[in-house]
Design a protein around this motif. Structure first.
Motif, PDB file in Angstrom:
ATOM      1  N   VAL A   1      49.883  76.202  76.000  1.00  0.00           N
ATOM      2  CA  VAL A   1      50.961  75.337  77.200  1.00  0.00           C
ATOM      3  C   VAL A   1      50.523  76.198  78.560  1.00  0.00           C
ATOM      4  O   VAL A   1      50.107  77.409  78.498  1.00  0.00           O
ATOM      5  CB  VAL A   1      52.180  75.380  76.691  1.00  0.00           C
ATOM      6  N   ALA A   2      50.432  75.623  79.847  1.00  0.00           N
ATOM      7  CA  ALA A   2      50.530  76.368  80.975  1.00  0.00           C
ATOM      8  C   ALA A   2      51.176  75.524  81.939  1.00  0.00           C
ATOM      9  O   ALA A   2      51.799  73.899  81.952  1.00  0.00           O
ATOM     10  CB  ALA A   2      48.995  76.553  80.909  1.00  0.00           C
TER      11      ALA A   2
ATOM     12  N   LEU B   1      56.679  76.593  76.226  1.00  0.00           N
ATOM     13  CA  LEU B   1      56.134  76.319  77.969  1.00  0.00           C
ATOM     14  C   LEU B   1      57.551  77.818  78.564  1.00  0.00           C
ATOM     15  O   LEU B   1      57.281  78.854  78.992  1.00  0.00           O
ATOM     16  CB  LEU B   1      56.278  75.086  79.075  1.00  0.00           C
ATOM     17  N   ALA B   2      58.621  77.315  77.685  1.00  0.00           N
ATOM     18  CA  ALA B   2      59.952  78.296  78.291  1.00  0.00           C
ATOM     19  C   ALA B   2      60.013  79.605  77.853  1.00  0.00           C
ATOM     20  O   ALA B   2      59.952  80.380  78.349  1.00  0.00           O
ATOM     21  CB  ALA B   2      61.101  77.404  77.630  1.00  0.00           C
ATOM     22  N   ARG B   3      59.234  79.732  76.096  1.00  0.00           N
ATOM     23  CA  ARG B   3      59.197  80.846  75.955  1.00  0.00           C
ATOM     24  C   ARG B   3      58.150  81.475  76.775  1.00  0.00           C
ATOM     25  O   ARG B   3      58.053  82.787  76.751  1.00  0.00           O
ATOM     26  CB  ARG B   3      58.726  80.505  74.212  1.00  0.00           C
TER      27      ARG B   3
ATOM     28  N   ARG C   1      51.582  77.692  72.166  1.00  0.00           N
ATOM     29  CA  ARG C   1      52.558  77.191  71.089  1.00  0.00           C
ATOM     30  C   ARG C   1      51.891  77.578  69.663  1.00  0.00           C
ATOM     31  O   ARG C   1      51.567  77.846  68.778  1.00  0.00           O
ATOM     32  CB  ARG C   1      51.791  75.439  70.850  1.00  0.00           C
ATOM     33  N   ARG C   2      53.439  77.217  69.350  1.00  0.00           N
ATOM     34  CA  ARG C   2      53.871  78.052  67.734  1.00  0.00           C
ATOM     35  C   ARG C   2      53.389  76.592  67.054  1.00  0.00           C
ATOM     36  O   ARG C   2      53.764  75.360  67.131  1.00  0.00           O
ATOM     37  CB  ARG C   2      54.784  79.333  68.188  1.00  0.00           C
ATOM     38  N   ARG C   3      53.451  77.426  65.638  1.00  0.00           N
ATOM     39  CA  ARG C   3      53.859  75.590  64.310  1.00  0.00           C
ATOM     40  C   ARG C   3      54.989  75.039  64.443  1.00  0.00           C
ATOM     41  O   ARG C   3      55.842  76.425  64.537  1.00  0.00           O
ATOM     42  CB  ARG C   3      53.487  76.245  63.360  1.00  0.00           C
ATOM     43  N   ARG C   4      55.457  73.999  65.078  1.00  0.00           N
ATOM     44  CA  ARG C   4      56.324  73.059  64.827  1.00  0.00           C
ATOM     45  C   ARG C   4      57.481  73.305  66.201  1.00  0.00           C
ATOM     46  O   ARG C   4      58.412  73.177  66.057  1.00  0.00           O
ATOM     47  CB  ARG C   4      57.408  73.612  63.645  1.00  0.00           C
ATOM     48  N   GLU C   5      57.008  74.393  66.884  1.00  0.00           N
ATOM     49  CA  GLU C   5      57.136  74.923  68.350  1.00  0.00           C
ATOM     50  C   GLU C   5      57.011  73.030  69.490  1.00  0.00           C
ATOM     51  O   GLU C   5      55.355  73.349  69.598  1.00  0.00           O
ATOM     52  CB  GLU C   5      56.935  75.863  68.766  1.00  0.00           C
ATOM     53  N   SER C   6      58.094  72.708  69.925  1.00  0.00           N
ATOM     54  CA  SER C   6      57.403  71.649  70.230  1.00  0.00           C
ATOM     55  C   SER C   6      56.793  72.453  72.049  1.00  0.00           C
ATOM     56  O   SER C   6      56.663  73.582  72.818  1.00  0.00           O
ATOM     57  CB  SER C   6      58.866  70.625  71.485  1.00  0.00           C
ATOM     58  N   PRO C   7      56.407  71.642  72.595  1.00  0.00           N
ATOM     59  CA  PRO C   7      55.341  72.068  74.079  1.00  0.00           C
ATOM     60  C   PRO C   7      56.685  72.509  74.621  1.00  0.00           C
ATOM     61  O   PRO C   7      56.509  73.410  75.543  1.00  0.00           O
ATOM     62  CB  PRO C   7      54.145  70.587  74.041  1.00  0.00           C
ATOM     63  N   ASP C   8      57.175  71.887  75.480  1.00  0.00           N
ATOM     64  CA  ASP C   8      58.327  72.178  76.330  1.00  0.00           C
ATOM     65  C   ASP C   8      58.686  73.091  75.685  1.00  0.00           C
ATOM     66  O   ASP C   8      59.037  73.945  76.464  1.00  0.00           O
ATOM     67  CB  ASP C   8      59.589  71.046  76.626  1.00  0.00           C
TER      68      ASP C   8
END
Ligand code: ADE
Length: 355
Positions: A234-235, A276-278, A266-273
């Motif tokens: 993500v960016a 991004l926040a992380r 992006r980690r597995r099962r992490e949403s793109p949003d």
């Protein structure tokens, strides 16, 4: 006439008539030839030409390259890929200045002692610039030789590589070794092509074991590489007061020294949003107010297929605390495009049009 002597003669006569007029063939300057051969590794001639011309206009000598700011160097390399080539080129230029008085050493052995110069580049520069009887084997030459000698082993196998280098060395050990090497490359690029080789136009057709056996279409045998891994990242176009945040990757590693938009994997099962926040919290110490998806960018690396989810985001107030990047800059939109960006970052920055 011995077979190798007849082969060399046929090769040189063909090359004299058919050589393409390429910018690095108009010079005998070892530095210029070194730059060209470095750019040509893994990269097509037509892609290299404009990069080479801009690079040589800006960095016309070893000394100028050694003294150049890294950002400037990376800006001239951005989009060519394999960025460690550029960093090594400059590190080697510095050594040429300090250890060799600014003149490139003229043997393959000394050339190979410089950063980023392997067997191929050392052989190419030593033969083309210094008339040394040194071989080169790149993808084109390997294909020509595998057919010429009907080599049925996998050309990536160590035993086959050994054979290819020794056959190349035998051919290059005549007069005009640079022209012999370039002729083999040229033959691979224009006649002895991977598919549908034009054997009837080939100067070596009478010497070619694959053609005699009718197996040229099946050669070379080349093992498949592992399929490229799919990765997601993500960016953000992170905006503050009309400026966009750009970050620079630390030197070394993939895309080292190049600028890009902030983000991360992006980690597995992490949403793109959530990714991004992380990534913005971990990499920059920034919280974001809002994130609006803009679409995705795809990019092919040698070993990876990347899908990059793009967002427009507003950063909460607070200073950037960097971790994992070595510089950051809030840029006016036009200035961001002037940074040395990786090809994927340039695609991502195109989303600015939507902002
Ligand atoms: N590929 C690698 N080196 C080359 C050269 N000198 N000319 C054309 N293509 C090349």
């Amino acid at each position: 006439m011995k077979p190798t002597a007849a082969l060399r003669r046929a090769l040189l006569a063909w090359f004299r008539k058919n050589r393409r007029d390429l910018p690095w063939r108009r010079t005998r300057d070892p530095y210029a030839i070194w730059v060209a051969e470095t750019m040509l590794q893994q990269t097509r001639v037509q892609t290299v030409i404009p990069y080479y011309e801009r690079f040589m206009a800006r960095f016309p000598s070893v000394q100028v390259l050694a003294d150049a700011p890294t950002d400037e160097l990376m800006r001239h390399w951005a989009g060519l890929g394999y960025y460690s080539r550029a960093r090594n080129l400059q590190a080697a230029a510095c050594q040429v200045v300090t250890r060799h008085g600014g003149a490139l050493p003229n043997t393959a052995r000394e050339l190979r002692a410089l950063p980023g110069i392997g067997r191929y580049t050392a052989g190419a520069v030593a033969s083309i610039a210094f008339d040394r009887r040194e071989p080169v084997v790149d993808g084109n030459v390997a294909r020509v030789l595998a057919r010429l000698f009907a080599l049925r082993e996998d050309i990536r196998a160590p035993a086959a590589q050994k054979r290819l280098w020794s056959e190349a060395a035998r051919i290059a050990s005549g007069a005009q070794p640079g022209a012999l090497n370039e002729a083999l490359m040229e033959l691979g690029a224009t006649i002895c092509t991977p598919r549908a080789p034009r054997c009837s136009d080939c100067p070596l057709r009478r010497h070619c074991a694959a053609r005699a056996a009718g197996c040229q279409a099946e050669l070379p045998v080349k093992s498949r590489l592992a399929p490229r891994r799919r990765v997601e990242a993500v960016a953000a176009l992170l905006l503050r007061g009309g400026r966009v945040l750009a970050v620079r990757r630390p030197p070394g590693g993939l895309l080292g020294g190049l600028w890009e938009l902030p983000g991360g994997p992006r980690r597995r099962r992490e949403s793109p949003d959530a990714a991004l926040a992380r990534n913005l919290r971990e990499g920059l110490g920034l919280a974001i107010h809002s994130a609006e998806p803009l679409g995705a960018v795809r990019h092919e690396f040698t070993h990876r297929l990347l899908r990059l989810h793009m967002f427009r985001a507003q950063a909460a107030p607070g200073r950037v605390r960097r971790a994992g990047f070595d510089a950051h800059r809030w840029c006016a939109k036009r200035a961001a495009a002037e940074l040395p960006l990786s090809a994927v970052a340039r695609k991502a920055l195109a989303f600015l049009e939507l902002c």
